[in-house]
Scaffold this motif. Structure first.
Motif, PDB file in Angstrom:
ATOM      1  N   ALA A  91     -75.361  -2.601 -39.941  1.00 22.79           N
ATOM      2  CA  ALA A  91     -74.392  -2.402 -41.022  1.00 22.79           C
ATOM      3  C   ALA A  91     -72.954  -2.571 -40.521  1.00 22.79           C
ATOM      4  O   ALA A  91     -72.117  -3.174 -41.204  1.00 22.79           O
ATOM      5  CB  ALA A  91     -74.576  -1.018 -41.646  1.00 22.79           C
ATOM      6  N   LYS A  92     -72.656  -2.052 -39.332  1.00 23.75           N
ATOM      7  CA  LYS A  92     -71.298  -2.153 -38.786  1.00 23.75           C
ATOM      8  C   LYS A  92     -70.926  -3.611 -38.515  1.00 23.75           C
ATOM      9  O   LYS A  92     -69.790  -4.028 -38.746  1.00 23.75           O
ATOM     10  CB  LYS A  92     -71.178  -1.323 -37.511  1.00 23.75           C
TER      11      LYS A  92
ATOM     12  N   ASN B  76     -73.917   1.034 -48.257  1.00 22.64           N
ATOM     13  CA  ASN B  76     -74.691   2.220 -47.899  1.00 22.64           C
ATOM     14  C   ASN B  76     -75.341   1.955 -46.545  1.00 22.64           C
ATOM     15  O   ASN B  76     -76.341   1.249 -46.440  1.00 22.64           O
ATOM     16  CB  ASN B  76     -75.752   2.493 -48.966  1.00 22.64           C
ATOM     17  N   ALA B  77     -74.773   2.505 -45.496  1.00 23.21           N
ATOM     18  CA  ALA B  77     -75.141   2.133 -44.123  1.00 23.21           C
ATOM     19  C   ALA B  77     -76.429   2.800 -43.673  1.00 23.21           C
ATOM     20  O   ALA B  77     -76.457   3.626 -42.755  1.00 23.21           O
ATOM     21  CB  ALA B  77     -73.998   2.483 -43.174  1.00 23.21           C
TER      22      ALA B  77
ATOM     23  N   PHE C 155     -66.003  -0.757 -47.171  1.00 23.58           N
ATOM     24  CA  PHE C 155     -66.217   0.590 -46.656  1.00 23.58           C
ATOM     25  C   PHE C 155     -67.693   0.817 -46.345  1.00 23.58           C
ATOM     26  O   PHE C 155     -68.578   0.362 -47.089  1.00 23.58           O
ATOM     27  CB  PHE C 155     -65.767   1.638 -47.678  1.00 23.58           C
ATOM     28  N   LEU C 156     -67.964   1.521 -45.278  1.00 24.32           N
ATOM     29  CA  LEU C 156     -69.312   1.982 -44.969  1.00 24.32           C
ATOM     30  C   LEU C 156     -69.454   3.420 -45.431  1.00 24.32           C
ATOM     31  O   LEU C 156     -68.639   4.271 -45.089  1.00 24.32           O
ATOM     32  CB  LEU C 156     -69.588   1.909 -43.468  1.00 24.32           C
ATOM     33  N   ILE C 157     -70.468   3.687 -46.238  1.00 25.50           N
ATOM     34  CA  ILE C 157     -70.743   5.056 -46.650  1.00 25.50           C
ATOM     35  C   ILE C 157     -71.370   5.784 -45.463  1.00 25.50           C
ATOM     36  O   ILE C 157     -72.345   5.313 -44.874  1.00 25.50           O
ATOM     37  CB  ILE C 157     -71.699   5.104 -47.853  1.00 25.50           C
ATOM     38  N   ASN C 158     -70.829   6.918 -45.121  1.00 24.34           N
ATOM     39  CA  ASN C 158     -71.366   7.723 -44.026  1.00 24.34           C
ATOM     40  C   ASN C 158     -72.631   8.417 -44.511  1.00 24.34           C
ATOM     41  O   ASN C 158     -72.608   9.582 -44.919  1.00 24.34           O
ATOM     42  CB  ASN C 158     -70.328   8.738 -43.554  1.00 24.34           C
ATOM     43  N   TYR C 159     -73.712   7.692 -44.497  1.00 26.59           N
ATOM     44  CA  TYR C 159     -74.968   8.163 -45.090  1.00 26.59           C
ATOM     45  C   TYR C 159     -75.455   9.464 -44.469  1.00 26.59           C
ATOM     46  O   TYR C 159     -75.828  10.402 -45.173  1.00 26.59           O
ATOM     47  CB  TYR C 159     -76.035   7.084 -44.931  1.00 26.59           C
TER      48      TYR C 159
ATOM     49  N   SER D 257     -67.911  -5.854 -40.226  1.00 23.69           N
ATOM     50  CA  SER D 257     -66.943  -6.594 -39.416  1.00 23.69           C
ATOM     51  C   SER D 257     -66.883  -8.058 -39.847  1.00 23.69           C
ATOM     52  O   SER D 257     -65.793  -8.641 -39.970  1.00 23.69           O
ATOM     53  CB  SER D 257     -67.317  -6.497 -37.934  1.00 23.69           C
ATOM     54  N   ASN D 258     -68.049  -8.654 -40.113  1.00 25.86           N
ATOM     55  CA  ASN D 258     -68.101 -10.052 -40.559  1.00 25.86           C
ATOM     56  C   ASN D 258     -67.416 -10.224 -41.917  1.00 25.86           C
ATOM     57  O   ASN D 258     -66.702 -11.204 -42.157  1.00 25.86           O
ATOM     58  CB  ASN D 258     -69.546 -10.530 -40.633  1.00 25.86           C
ATOM     59  N   LEU D 259     -67.633  -9.273 -42.818  1.00 22.96           N
ATOM     60  CA  LEU D 259     -67.001  -9.327 -44.135  1.00 22.96           C
ATOM     61  C   LEU D 259     -65.488  -9.167 -44.030  1.00 22.96           C
ATOM     62  O   LEU D 259     -64.733  -9.832 -44.743  1.00 22.96           O
ATOM     63  CB  LEU D 259     -67.588  -8.238 -45.037  1.00 22.96           C
TER      64      LEU D 259
END
Length: 344
Positions: free
Chosen positions: A12-13, A6-7, A29-33, A17-19
């Motif tokens: 968060a980005k 949940n960004a 996935f990043l949730i587009n909060y 990237s590290n993960l």
């Protein structure tokens, strides 16, 4: 195994990237909060005059569109691990949970501790609200059978959920592999190790939330720094703080989780001080370590009447300490005595 973030926080980005580079998960996935929150806000705002049942129906109709707007792919998951119980319907995380549930209504659910809020299991929904949600097909986690994982189950007071199965998490081991992995994920730097450099760490509260007088806080801080020495004392700012009222050594790297700082620091000889920051409880709950803790809430009790659950938990954690290192002074004179005792 996929991970959804949940960004809502800075960095968060970079963490995603590290993960991705570490390949710990199949997909991250990043949730587009912001996009989701806007959609949900518009639905609730436009239907303020509509009764709750109709509002739920409207929300359900739009739910799949909202879910797909931030989920790159539609997957039928067999198991879902969520960080805490989700009571609120009109929230981004609840939207995500329901989206997974709609894809597979037999999905197994595990609830994982996320901070001290996990120790207060309260059903905030009325029977009518729960019935409506079930009738129209919304997932209501507290009414389902699920495992509830926390580090100290004995600290959870009596709850009314018959289907909950409390499970104990083992303390996190501070071994080299664990530390290196988390440091790579969050981009940890040695300069963040404030507990190795300063013996006394004051964990600030969000003054607006706690309605604490700035002047009263500064007076107490002056007493503490005067007794322990400014060179040994640092204030860690709260991430929601909008104003710095302190002088001297300040730590305000808000992108660095406190849990990561405690993972990288040797804590038994540190003194963690706060009005009632539950961050003081993290070392004991997460690592079973016992730094010295001084909580000052009794010095501000008329301002903290609403914080009864935090107080209950803090006093419960105090009882789990094996050594006499957890202090809750009743007045400034007792605080001075405690600081003098520690200094010896």
């Amino acid at each position: 195994m996929d991970l959804y973030i949940n960004a809502t926080f800075s960095g968060a980005k970079e963490i995603k990237s590290n993960l991705d580079n570490l390949k710990l998960f199949e997909n991250v996935f990043l949730i587009n909060y912001q996009q989701c929150n806007k959609e949900i806000y518009n639905i609730t705002k436009k239907n303020k005059g509509v009764n709750r049942f109709a509002k739920y129906l409207i929300f359900k109709k739009k739910l799949s569109l909202i879910f797909n707007s931030y989920s790159p792919i539609k997957i039928k998951y067999d198991r879902m691990v969520i960080p805490y119980l989700h009571y609120e319907l009109f929230s981004v995380i609840s939207t995500f949970v329901n989206g997974v549930y709609f894809n597979n209504k037999n999905v197994a659910i595990d609830v994982l501790e996320e901070g001290v809020g996990s120790y207060n299991i309260v059903d905030s929904k009325s029977k009518i609200q729960v019935a409506i949600r079930k009738t129209i097909g919304f997932l209501y986690v507290p009414s389902m059978k699920f495992n509830y994982y926390v580090y100290k189950p004995e600290l959870i007071k009596d709850h009314k959920f018959k289907k909950i199965s409390l499970k104990k998490l083992n303390p996190v081991e501070k071994n080299e592999k664990v530390i290196k992995t988390y440091n790579k994920i969050f981009g940890y730097k040695e300069k963040y190790s404030i507990c190795n450099e300063y013996k006394f760490v004051y964990l600030e509260q969000d003054l607006k939330t706690f309605k604490i007088s700035k002047q009263n806080v500064l007076e107490i801080i002056n007493v503490i720094s005067g007794k322990c020495g400014q060179e040994n004392f640092i204030v860690k700012m709260h991430p929601r703080s909008k104003e710095n009222i302190f002088n001297g050594n300040i730590f305000n790297q808000f992108s660095v989780p406190w849990e990561l700082i405690t993972l990288n620091n040797k804590l038994p000889n540190n003194v963690l001080i706060s009005v009632l920051s539950t961050a003081c409880l993290t070392p004991k709950l997460l690592f079973d370590e016992e730094p010295i803790v001084i909580l000052l809430y009794k010095l501000f009790k008329e301002d903290l009447e609403f914080a009864s659950e935090q107080i209950r938990l803090a006093e419960s954690v105090k009882k789990t300490y094996r050594q006499n290192k957890f202090f809750i002074p009743s007045d400034v004179e007792e605080l001075k005595e405690i600081l003098s005792f520690i200094d010896r």
